[in-house]
Design a protein around this motif. Structure first.
Motif, short mmCIF file in Angstrom:
data_model
loop_
_atom_site.label_atom_id
_atom_site.label_comp_id
_atom_site.label_asym_id
_atom_site.label_seq_id
_atom_site.Cartn_x
_atom_site.Cartn_y
_atom_site.Cartn_z
N GLU A 24 43.38 87.49 -1.69
CA GLU A 24 42.66 85.97 -2.59
C GLU A 24 43.79 85.36 -3.00
OE1 GLU A 24 39.35 85.73 -3.99
OE2 GLU A 24 38.73 86.94 -2.46
N ASP A 29 40.39 78.14 -2.86
CA ASP A 29 38.84 77.99 -3.76
C ASP A 29 38.89 78.32 -4.76
OD1 ASP A 29 38.25 80.84 -2.67
OD2 ASP A 29 35.85 79.77 -2.87
N ASP A 30 38.48 77.53 -6.53
CA ASP A 30 38.13 78.92 -7.64
C ASP A 30 37.39 79.78 -8.19
OD1 ASP A 30 39.11 79.11 -10.34
OD2 ASP A 30 37.76 77.04 -10.54
N ARG A 31 37.64 80.95 -7.45
CA ARG A 31 36.05 82.00 -7.76
C ARG A 31 36.47 82.35 -9.56
NH1 ARG A 31 32.79 83.28 -3.38
NH2 ARG A 31 33.02 81.94 -1.97
N GLU A 33 38.81 82.61 -13.23
CA GLU A 33 40.29 83.37 -13.04
C GLU A 33 40.30 84.27 -14.29
OE1 GLU A 33 42.95 79.47 -13.24
OE2 GLU A 33 42.63 79.55 -10.74
N GLY A 37 44.75 83.26 -15.12
CA GLY A 37 45.24 82.70 -13.98
C GLY A 37 45.94 84.04 -12.30
N THR A 40 41.95 86.99 -9.58
CA THR A 40 40.39 86.44 -9.75
C THR A 40 39.70 87.17 -9.99
OG1 THR A 40 40.46 86.86 -7.38
CG2 THR A 40 41.37 84.77 -7.62
#
Length: 75
Positions: A24, A29-31, A33, A37, A40
């Motif tokens: 991770e 990619d944004d999965r 937060e 932040g 993930t």
């Protein structure tokens, strides 16, 4: 040494959790937060998985002893 029932499964869970947590950091990619932040969603799920697997492997026993279940032998 002797192995216990479920040991390979918990070794897999521990290694998978560690691998997933590490991967991770590389993913772009944004999965989702958490904690500003810092983590993930996958890392957040991996932490209890790692802790549980490590606890079972240190205890060297995955299931409660038969005495906890009424004294009968597990089959």
């Amino acid at each position: 040494g002797r192995h216990f029932e479920g040991e390979i499964f918990f070794q897999f869970l521990l290694l998978y959790g560690i691998f997933r947590f590490a991967v991770e950091f590389i993913r772009m990619d944004d999965r989702g937060e958490w904690f500003g932040g810092a983590l993930t969603t996958s890392q957040l799920v991996s932490l209890p998985l790692i802790a549980w697997a490590a606890w079972v492997l240190v205890r060297r026993q995955a299931w409660p002893p038969a005495s906890w279940l009424g004294g009968g032998k597990r089959e």
